[in-house]
Design a protein around this motif. Structure first.
Motif, PDB file in Angstrom:
ATOM      1  N   ARG A  14       0.980  -1.197   0.341  1.00 48.18           N
ATOM      2  CA  ARG A  14      -0.169   0.162  -0.265  1.00 48.18           C
ATOM      3  C   ARG A  14       1.075   1.759  -0.066  1.00 48.18           C
ATOM      4  N   MET A  15       1.079   2.180  -1.103  1.00 51.26           N
ATOM      5  CA  MET A  15       1.506   3.536  -0.955  1.00 51.26           C
ATOM      6  C   MET A  15       0.881   4.547   0.247  1.00 51.26           C
ATOM      7  N   PRO A  16       1.259   5.949   0.119  1.00 53.03           N
ATOM      8  CA  PRO A  16       0.926   6.561   0.738  1.00 53.03           C
ATOM      9  C   PRO A  16       0.039   7.617   0.766  1.00 53.03           C
ATOM     10  N   SER A  17      -0.520   7.592  -0.831  1.00 62.55           N
ATOM     11  CA  SER A  17      -0.579   7.912  -2.013  1.00 62.55           C
ATOM     12  C   SER A  17      -1.662   7.197  -3.159  1.00 62.55           C
ATOM     13  N   LYS A  18      -1.800   8.400  -3.824  1.00 63.00           N
ATOM     14  CA  LYS A  18      -2.737   6.916  -5.241  1.00 63.00           C
ATOM     15  C   LYS A  18      -1.143   6.980  -6.646  1.00 63.00           C
ATOM     16  N   ALA A  19      -0.488   5.468  -7.091  1.00 67.53           N
ATOM     17  CA  ALA A  19       0.391   5.506  -7.974  1.00 67.53           C
ATOM     18  C   ALA A  19      -0.003   6.671  -9.094  1.00 67.53           C
ATOM     19  N   THR A  20       0.123   6.853  -9.267  1.00 65.85           N
ATOM     20  CA  THR A  20      -0.114   7.317 -11.362  1.00 65.85           C
ATOM     21  C   THR A  20       1.517   6.559 -12.213  1.00 65.85           C
ATOM     22  N   LYS A  21       2.330   6.249 -11.851  1.00 68.52           N
ATOM     23  CA  LYS A  21       2.623   5.811 -12.992  1.00 68.52           C
ATOM     24  C   LYS A  21       2.810   3.825 -12.294  1.00 68.52           C
ATOM     25  N   LEU A  22       3.123   3.074 -12.987  1.00 66.33           N
ATOM     26  CA  LEU A  22       4.075   1.637 -12.690  1.00 66.33           C
ATOM     27  C   LEU A  22       5.226   0.847 -13.911  1.00 66.33           C
ATOM     28  N   VAL A  23       6.344   0.645 -13.644  1.00 68.58           N
ATOM     29  CA  VAL A  23       7.381   0.996 -14.156  1.00 68.58           C
ATOM     30  C   VAL A  23       8.216  -0.019 -14.100  1.00 68.58           C
ATOM     31  N   TRP A  24       8.223  -1.149 -15.136  1.00 69.02           N
ATOM     32  CA  TRP A  24       9.801  -1.869 -14.319  1.00 69.02           C
ATOM     33  C   TRP A  24      10.856  -2.212 -15.106  1.00 69.02           C
ATOM     34  N   SER A  25      11.405  -2.111 -14.028  1.00 68.68           N
ATOM     35  CA  SER A  25      12.943  -2.030 -14.816  1.00 68.68           C
ATOM     36  C   SER A  25      13.422  -3.582 -15.808  1.00 68.68           C
ATOM     37  N   PRO A  26      14.047  -2.656 -16.880  1.00 66.74           N
ATOM     38  CA  PRO A  26      14.361  -3.479 -18.080  1.00 66.74           C
ATOM     39  C   PRO A  26      14.851  -4.827 -17.529  1.00 66.74           C
ATOM     40  N   ASP A  27      15.393  -5.500 -16.864  1.00 64.53           N
ATOM     41  CA  ASP A  27      15.420  -6.844 -15.929  1.00 64.53           C
ATOM     42  C   ASP A  27      14.717  -7.509 -15.656  1.00 64.53           C
ATOM     43  N   ASP A  28      13.109  -6.607 -14.641  1.00 67.43           N
ATOM     44  CA  ASP A  28      12.003  -6.909 -14.231  1.00 67.43           C
ATOM     45  C   ASP A  28      12.523  -7.342 -12.605  1.00 67.43           C
ATOM     46  N   ARG A  29      13.795  -6.455 -12.590  1.00 67.95           N
ATOM     47  CA  ARG A  29      14.085  -6.400 -10.762  1.00 67.95           C
ATOM     48  C   ARG A  29      13.533  -5.834 -10.143  1.00 67.95           C
ATOM     49  N   TYR A  30      13.546  -4.172 -10.775  1.00 71.57           N
ATOM     50  CA  TYR A  30      12.670  -3.827  -9.794  1.00 71.57           C
ATOM     51  C   TYR A  30      11.253  -2.911 -10.126  1.00 71.57           C
ATOM     52  N   LEU A  31      10.623  -2.809  -9.609  1.00 69.63           N
ATOM     53  CA  LEU A  31       9.209  -1.656  -9.886  1.00 69.63           C
ATOM     54  C   LEU A  31       8.890  -0.602  -9.808  1.00 69.63           C
ATOM     55  N   ALA A  32       9.392   0.816 -10.612  1.00 68.61           N
ATOM     56  CA  ALA A  32       8.893   2.231 -10.170  1.00 68.61           C
ATOM     57  C   ALA A  32       7.798   2.772  -9.528  1.00 68.61           C
ATOM     58  N   ILE A  33       7.457   3.187  -8.597  1.00 73.64           N
ATOM     59  CA  ILE A  33       5.798   3.416  -7.941  1.00 73.64           C
ATOM     60  C   ILE A  33       6.345   5.000  -8.422  1.00 73.64           C
ATOM     61  N   GLY A  34       5.744   5.921  -9.113  1.00 71.38           N
ATOM     62  CA  GLY A  34       5.017   6.865  -8.924  1.00 71.38           C
ATOM     63  C   GLY A  34       4.356   7.755  -8.213  1.00 71.38           C
ATOM     64  N   THR A  35       3.805   8.821  -7.944  1.00 69.38           N
ATOM     65  CA  THR A  35       2.136   8.995  -6.735  1.00 69.38           C
ATOM     66  C   THR A  35       2.041  10.163  -7.035  1.00 69.38           C
ATOM     67  N   GLU A  36       0.679  10.639  -7.194  1.00 68.93           N
ATOM     68  CA  GLU A  36       0.112  11.307  -6.641  1.00 68.93           C
ATOM     69  C   GLU A  36       1.089  13.281  -5.753  1.00 68.93           C
TER      70      GLU A  36
END
Length: 338
Positions: free
Chosen positions: A305-327
């Motif tokens: 659970r993020m503290p606020s709404k996610a604006t973007k979900l982006v996997w790293s090229p090797d799929d090891r990391y998930l980057a999440i941006g929030t409002e």
């Protein structure tokens, strides 16, 4: 399956876009206020703060190789940056309309780096030095989505009322499809078989360009703004309500098949499959992000659970990391571990 926090960063405004470099060594994060932060993947150290766009940034895109980063803004410009050195390298002024869509041509032997950029009804191909290589005739309405064919030979461009597939080399229209409503999202399947739109009506529409066959799925609660295919072109994930929908696109395709519903307690605001593996990340407006394995009888694998709404979900090229941006301007990088 676990999602564990690797690092976090704070922007000065809403996180409007995120993009990984082709080698996965850097993550760029654009703030709605206009600035662009560049962070090292291993440590989360910010190595550059690019001035971006004075009136606000809209979209980011790393070139398919090297350190070249492009950004589009509300000032009508596309700017090019050396993301490793943190330096501005070129600017293309396309007019007064906002630059809302950027898409790099997939890398292929012998091809020059080409960036498609859309502003209002204008579509242009830019070189890596900011030069205009081709300016297409204005679209009938404002361009709402761009999607390169996986082989890089054609670009699909959507607008209210249809989609045009442009040849990447001779710049002629290969196909034109009428669609009697607004289009919010556009994606090709990785095998190049399907071209799919997420629509205002609300619905999902599929084209098979090789045979000019069309399929249509309606009944969504709201507008379909997010689409994602898995790496095998088997599963299509869509938003459009409190459930993410998974459509089976194998064989004759999804028409007539019941979708698999992946439930959330709030409207789904993003869906994103990994690049090389089978996990799907979904996010809802209440801040919940979930991981799913579509092939499993019980597909849910992890929840955070993020503290606020996610604006973007982006996997790293090797799929090891998930980057999440929030409002609220936070950027989280989570490690995906079995």
């Amino acid at each position: 399956m676990e999602l564990t926090k690797h690092w976090a960063a704070q922007l000065d405004d809403y996180a409007i876009d995120l993009a990984w470099s082709a080698d996965g060594a850097r993550l760029a994060a654009a703030s709605a206020a206009g600035g662009i932060g560049v962070f090292e993947t291993p440590t989360g150290t910010r190595t550059a703060l690019l001035p971006g766009h004075a009136d606000g940034a809209n979209v980011l895109g790393w070139a398919p190789s090297g350190h070249l980063l492009a950004s589009g803004g509300q000032d009508g410009t596309v700017k090019f940056w050396d993301g490793a050195a943190g330096q501005h390298t070129a600017t293309a002024q396309l007019g007064q309309a906002w630059i809302e869509h950027l898409a790099w041509r997939p890398a292929a032997d012998g091809q020059r780096a080409t960036l498609a950029a859309a502003a209002g009804r204008e579509l242009v191909f830019l070189g890596a030095d900011g030069s205009v290589r081709h300016r297409f005739k204005p679209a009938p309405k404002t361009l709402s989505a761009l999607a390169w064919h996986p082989g890089g030979g054609a670009l699909a461009a959507a607008y209210f009322g249809g989609v045009c597939i442009w040849d990447a080399d001779d710049h002629l229209a290969q196909k034109e499809y009428a669609y009697g409503n607004g289009i919010h999202a556009l994606v090709w399947s990785p095998d190049g078989r399907w071209l799919v739109s997420g629509n205002q009506d609300p619905s999902v529409h599929l084209w098979l360009p090789e045979s000019d066959t069309e399929l249509h799925m309606s009944g969504y609660e709201g507008k379909v703004r997010f689409l994602s295919f898995d790496c095998d072109s088997h599963w299509l994930a869509t938003s459009g309500g409190r459930d993410a929908c998974l459509w089976d696109c194998s064989g004759e395709g999804p028409e007539g098949r019941e979708p698999t519903m992946l439930p959330h307690e709030a409207p789904v605001c993003s869906v994103r499959f990994q690049h090389q593996h089978g996990l799907l990340a979904t996010a809802a407006q209440d801040g919940v992000v979930q991981l799913w394995s579509p092939e499993r009888p019980k597909p849910l694998r992890a929840t955070v659970r993020m503290p606020s709404k996610a604006t973007k979900l982006v996997w790293s090229p090797d799929d090891r990391y998930l980057a999440i941006g929030t409002e609220k301007g936070s950027v989280y990088v989570l490690r995906c571990e079995a």
